[in-house]
Design a protein around this motif. Structure first.
Motif, PDB file in Angstrom:
ATOM      1  N   MET A 175       0.916  -1.185  -0.073  1.00  0.00           N
ATOM      2  CA  MET A 175      -0.093  -0.101   0.157  1.00  0.00           C
ATOM      3  C   MET A 175       0.810   1.311   0.046  1.00  0.00           C
ATOM      4  SD  MET A 175      -2.664   1.538   3.143  1.00  0.00           S
ATOM      5  CE  MET A 175      -1.362   1.206   3.968  1.00  0.00           C
ATOM      6  N   ILE A 176       1.889   1.336   0.864  1.00  0.00           N
ATOM      7  CA  ILE A 176       2.788   2.501   0.810  1.00  0.00           C
ATOM      8  C   ILE A 176       3.539   2.669  -0.300  1.00  0.00           C
ATOM      9  CG2 ILE A 176       4.649   3.214   1.937  1.00  0.00           C
ATOM     10  CD1 ILE A 176       2.199   3.803   3.427  1.00  0.00           C
ATOM     11  N   ASP A 177       3.803   1.495  -0.786  1.00  0.00           N
ATOM     12  CA  ASP A 177       4.699   1.746  -2.148  1.00  0.00           C
ATOM     13  C   ASP A 177       3.693   2.376  -3.188  1.00  0.00           C
ATOM     14  OD1 ASP A 177       6.955   0.614  -1.081  1.00  0.00           O
ATOM     15  OD2 ASP A 177       6.555  -1.384  -1.703  1.00  0.00           O
ATOM     16  N   TRP A 178       2.574   1.788  -3.201  1.00  0.00           N
ATOM     17  CA  TRP A 178       1.561   2.553  -4.230  1.00  0.00           C
ATOM     18  C   TRP A 178       1.230   3.876  -4.277  1.00  0.00           C
ATOM     19  CZ3 TRP A 178      -0.121   2.566  -8.903  1.00  0.00           C
ATOM     20  CH2 TRP A 178      -1.060   3.201  -9.388  1.00  0.00           C
ATOM     21  N   TYR A 179       1.170   4.356  -2.896  1.00  0.00           N
ATOM     22  CA  TYR A 179       0.930   5.463  -2.383  1.00  0.00           C
ATOM     23  C   TYR A 179       2.351   6.404  -3.117  1.00  0.00           C
ATOM     24  CZ  TYR A 179      -3.284   4.706   0.101  1.00  0.00           C
ATOM     25  OH  TYR A 179      -4.505   4.195   0.323  1.00  0.00           O
ATOM     26  N   ASP A 226      -4.486   6.249 -10.586  1.00  0.00           N
ATOM     27  CA  ASP A 226      -3.671   6.775 -11.668  1.00  0.00           C
ATOM     28  C   ASP A 226      -2.636   7.907 -11.354  1.00  0.00           C
ATOM     29  OD1 ASP A 226      -2.701   7.368 -14.585  1.00  0.00           O
ATOM     30  OD2 ASP A 226      -4.072   8.487 -14.718  1.00  0.00           O
ATOM     31  N   PRO A 227      -1.441   7.666 -11.508  1.00  0.00           N
ATOM     32  CA  PRO A 227      -0.451   8.790 -11.140  1.00  0.00           C
ATOM     33  C   PRO A 227      -0.719  10.069 -11.702  1.00  0.00           C
ATOM     34  CG  PRO A 227       0.907   6.755 -11.141  1.00  0.00           C
ATOM     35  CD  PRO A 227      -0.693   6.470 -11.679  1.00  0.00           C
ATOM     36  N   GLU A 228      -1.316   9.968 -13.073  1.00  0.00           N
ATOM     37  CA  GLU A 228      -1.363  11.173 -13.796  1.00  0.00           C
ATOM     38  C   GLU A 228      -2.493  12.078 -13.103  1.00  0.00           C
ATOM     39  OE1 GLU A 228       0.720  12.884 -15.931  1.00  0.00           O
ATOM     40  OE2 GLU A 228       2.243  11.304 -15.460  1.00  0.00           O
ATOM     41  N   ALA A 229      -3.460  11.069 -12.830  1.00  0.00           N
ATOM     42  CA  ALA A 229      -4.770  11.911 -12.259  1.00  0.00           C
ATOM     43  C   ALA A 229      -4.448  12.542 -10.809  1.00  0.00           C
ATOM     44  CB  ALA A 229      -5.898  11.000 -12.102  1.00  0.00           C
ATOM     45  N   MET A 230      -3.448  11.896 -10.308  1.00  0.00           N
ATOM     46  CA  MET A 230      -2.889  12.337  -9.022  1.00  0.00           C
ATOM     47  C   MET A 230      -1.974  13.519  -9.133  1.00  0.00           C
ATOM     48  SD  MET A 230      -3.087  12.033  -5.629  1.00  0.00           S
ATOM     49  CE  MET A 230      -3.722  10.485  -5.164  1.00  0.00           C
ATOM     50  N   ARG A 231      -1.426  13.565 -10.024  1.00  0.00           N
ATOM     51  CA  ARG A 231      -0.466  14.748 -10.412  1.00  0.00           C
ATOM     52  C   ARG A 231      -0.742  16.207  -9.856  1.00  0.00           C
ATOM     53  NH1 ARG A 231       4.327  15.560 -13.979  1.00  0.00           N
ATOM     54  NH2 ARG A 231       3.598  13.457 -15.126  1.00  0.00           N
ATOM     55  N   PRO A 232      -1.961  16.794 -10.181  1.00  0.00           N
ATOM     56  CA  PRO A 232      -2.302  18.048  -9.655  1.00  0.00           C
ATOM     57  C   PRO A 232      -2.669  17.994  -8.272  1.00  0.00           C
ATOM     58  CG  PRO A 232      -4.107  17.069 -11.111  1.00  0.00           C
ATOM     59  CD  PRO A 232      -3.015  16.239 -11.229  1.00  0.00           C
ATOM     60  N   TRP A 233      -3.139  16.984  -7.734  1.00  0.00           N
ATOM     61  CA  TRP A 233      -3.234  16.984  -6.204  1.00  0.00           C
ATOM     62  C   TRP A 233      -2.081  16.875  -5.536  1.00  0.00           C
ATOM     63  CZ3 TRP A 233      -7.830  18.993  -5.235  1.00  0.00           C
ATOM     64  CH2 TRP A 233      -8.962  18.302  -6.183  1.00  0.00           C
ATOM     65  N   ALA A 234      -0.982  16.229  -6.046  1.00  0.00           N
ATOM     66  CA  ALA A 234       0.305  16.070  -5.604  1.00  0.00           C
ATOM     67  C   ALA A 234       0.964  17.436  -5.437  1.00  0.00           C
ATOM     68  CB  ALA A 234       0.875  14.869  -6.086  1.00  0.00           C
ATOM     69  N   ARG A 235       0.854  18.081  -6.693  1.00  0.00           N
ATOM     70  CA  ARG A 235       1.437  19.349  -6.631  1.00  0.00           C
ATOM     71  C   ARG A 235       0.745  20.443  -5.832  1.00  0.00           C
ATOM     72  NH1 ARG A 235       1.060  20.288 -12.501  1.00  0.00           N
ATOM     73  NH2 ARG A 235       3.171  18.921 -12.400  1.00  0.00           N
ATOM     74  N   LEU A 236      -0.397  20.474  -5.474  1.00  0.00           N
ATOM     75  CA  LEU A 236      -1.163  21.136  -4.777  1.00  0.00           C
ATOM     76  C   LEU A 236      -0.665  21.056  -3.167  1.00  0.00           C
ATOM     77  CD1 LEU A 236      -4.777  21.396  -5.912  1.00  0.00           C
ATOM     78  CD2 LEU A 236      -3.292  23.135  -5.856  1.00  0.00           C
ATOM     79  N   ALA A 237      -0.545  19.880  -2.951  1.00  0.00           N
ATOM     80  CA  ALA A 237      -0.196  19.387  -1.363  1.00  0.00           C
ATOM     81  C   ALA A 237       1.433  19.742  -1.293  1.00  0.00           C
ATOM     82  CB  ALA A 237      -0.396  17.876  -1.161  1.00  0.00           C
ATOM     83  N   TRP A 238       2.428  19.478  -2.189  1.00  0.00           N
ATOM     84  CA  TRP A 238       3.877  20.072  -2.176  1.00  0.00           C
ATOM     85  C   TRP A 238       3.709  21.418  -2.004  1.00  0.00           C
ATOM     86  CZ3 TRP A 238       8.046  19.167  -0.544  1.00  0.00           C
ATOM     87  CH2 TRP A 238       8.981  19.862  -1.205  1.00  0.00           C
TER      88      TRP A 238
END
Length: 113
Positions: A1-5, A84-96
């Motif tokens: 699970m952590i590896d997927w996140y 999907d990492p591409e769908a997560m990209r904008p959310w990861a960017r906002l969090a960062w």
């Protein structure tokens, strides 16, 4: 699970994980920008990003403390981004970006130095 996140979030760069408080902290460039509690991924929010997470139907990470319910500056990652990492990209960017805006705490000096 952590590896997927980690894989989901690595669209912004290398992500490391560290066990903490019964869950995991996820870090990029030395800053924590996500956490995993009870197998749920939460992303860092601040005043500039909170509304985007609320509009996506996310909810804050809340825990019980000795003083009652407490809310942290992390909100559940949107469901539509979890596969999907591409769908997560904008959310990861906002969090960062929220993590970057937060002042880093100064490390304690070791006595005698």
């Amino acid at each position: 699970m952590i590896d997927w996140y980690r894989e989901l979030l690595e669209t912004i760069g290398p992500v490391s994980a560290r066990k903490m408080f019964g869950g995991w902290g996820l870090f990029h460039d030395g800053r924590m920008f996500a956490l995993v509690a009870d197998e749920v991924l939460y992303l860092k929010v601040d005043a500039q990003t909170r509304e985007a997470f609320a509009a996506a139907g996310s909810a804050p990470f809340v825990y019980e403390s000795a003083r009652g319910r407490a809310e942290m500056g992390y909100w559940r990652a949107p469901d539509e981004a979890m596969d999907d990492p591409e769908a997560m990209r904008p959310w990861a960017r906002l969090a960062w970006q929220a993590a970057e805006r937060q002042p880093q705490s100064r490390k304690r000096r070791v006595r005698g130095s």
